[in-house]
Design an enzyme around this catalytic site. Structure first.
Site, mmCIF file in Angstrom:
data_model
loop_
_atom_site.group_PDB
_atom_site.id
_atom_site.type_symbol
_atom_site.label_atom_id
_atom_site.label_comp_id
_atom_site.label_asym_id
_atom_site.label_seq_id
_atom_site.Cartn_x
_atom_site.Cartn_y
_atom_site.Cartn_z
ATOM 1 N N ASP A 134 -20.933 -0.178 57.759
ATOM 2 C CA ASP A 134 -20.998 -1.612 57.431
ATOM 3 C C ASP A 134 -19.595 -2.149 57.169
ATOM 4 O OD1 ASP A 134 -23.720 -1.252 57.439
ATOM 5 O OD2 ASP A 134 -24.025 -1.856 55.361
ATOM 6 N N ARG A 184 -20.693 -3.165 66.089
ATOM 7 C CA ARG A 184 -21.787 -4.058 65.741
ATOM 8 C C ARG A 184 -21.179 -5.376 65.271
ATOM 9 N NH1 ARG A 184 -24.887 -1.692 61.093
ATOM 10 N NH2 ARG A 184 -23.580 -2.847 59.684
#
Ligand code: FAD
Length: 312
Positions: A134, A184
């Protein structure tokens, strides 16, 4: 700043507030609202949801909620937890991947501690299963990218999240493309100042599209970049699908990722249309800051929360 902007700021402020964090999760109406975004607090809840989603043609990524751990033992326990997750996933024959926050793996204690924990997870994952990292608040971006680069040099199966709201992201992406990184792309969920991030949503959306173009460029394809488009924004999803098809790319040249409980119909539509459609499933008891960020993304969710105060 408009009312929406003020609401977003207030919710993002609340996400960092210790007093609220200790009290708000006790309320039943809050817990009921959280249930919309999480199948449950336990890993077993997430596994059950993954099985159901897989039966519907949707892939999954798990993340255990928590951030900013300042104790080495605790950070190691988080990494051990992910090893268990990978074992349970394999045992059930699921294709679930995991996504980790480096502050949960001890980033605040120093890069070596964090890297040791990260490495263990990556080595435990199957070679064809990406371990996603993340991206957190802007003060962690440099350290996160540095650890990502180190990991990517040693392992092929590791991916990183980049945030379209940051001005710097186009350069970061350009530097990651030659590594054949798995990326991502998200809009960005934290409260960032105007000297670091586009303050206007319209500009974030346009930058998201420009970055997607970079992700799908010939250079990125040639380098083996894996592109994950993580947004619920249907307009962007459509524009990016059109871009990929116009470039003659096949549908497996990118995947779409969304959060559990948000835009389920769109998740299913993408899968039915032949795209890889992935759902990020969060679980764990430490959900308060994460939940506040979900409210900040869509202030209408606050009304959903308020409604739950009055029902049942
Ligand atoms: C798989 C995945 C991983 C992520 N990882 C990170 C990360 O590592 N770091 C990070 O900073 N951010 C991360 N995010 C969050 C991201 O930055 C955005 O905050 C979030 O995705 C909302 O933006 P959006 O792209 O969906 O677009 P928006 O323009 O915010 O939303 C588009 C539409 O989607 C719907 N929608 C969006 N959010 C919600 C919501 N909370 N509730 C209900 N409806 C909603 C609404 O209909 C809205 O109009 C991640 C998001 C996803 C999907």
């Amino acid at each position: 700043m408009g009312d929406m902007g003020m609401m977003r700021d207030l919710l993002l402020w609340a996400s960092q507030n210790q007093w609220l964090r200790n009290r708000v999760p006790r309320y039943r109406f809050v817990r009921r609202t959280v249930a919309r975004f999480m199948p449950g607090e336990e890993l077993s809840d997430a596994l059950r949801a993954a099985r159901e989603l897989e039966n519907l043609g949707l892939a999954t990524v798990f993340t255990r909620l928590g951030e900013n751990i300042t104790d080495a033992g605790e950070a190691e326990a988080v990494s051990k937890h992910y090893l268990e997750v990978l074992d349970r996933v394999r045992g059930m024959g699921l294709g679930t991947e995991v996504s980790v926050k480096l502050t949960q793996l001890g980033l605040d204690l120093g890069p070596q501690v964090c890297y040791a924990n990260l490495k263990r997870i990556i080595e435990h994952a199957s070679a064809d299963s990406t371990v996603w990292i993340d991206m957190e608040a802007s003060n962690y971006v440099d350290a996160t990218l540095q650890l990502y680069r180190q990991a990517r040099q040693a392992y092929p199966n590791v991916g990183i999240c980049l945030q379209a709201y940051l001005y710097r992201t186009a350069d970061d992406l350009a530097s990651l493309i030659p590594l054949g990184a798995a990326i991502r792309l998200v809009k960005g969920a934290y409260k960032e100042p105007a000297n670091l991030a586009f303050p206007r949503k319209r500009d974030v959306d346009e930058n998201f599209f420009a970055l997607s173009r970079q992700l799908l460029s010939d250079e990125a394809r040639a380098a083996g970049v894996k592109a994950a488009i993580a947004t619920h924004d249907r307009k962007l999803i459509r524009r990016i699908a059109e871009l990929a098809l116009a470039k003659g790319l096949s549908k497996d040249s990118l995947e779409y990722q969304m959060l559990y409980g948000i835009q389920r119909a769109e998740q299913l539509r993408l899968a039915k249309d032949g795209w890889r459609s992935t759902v990020l499933v969060a679980y764990g008891s430490y959900w308060f800051p994460w939940f506040m960020r979900r409210l900040a993304e869509r202030p209408a969710n606050v009304w959903f929360l308020a409604r739950n105060l009055f029902v049942g």
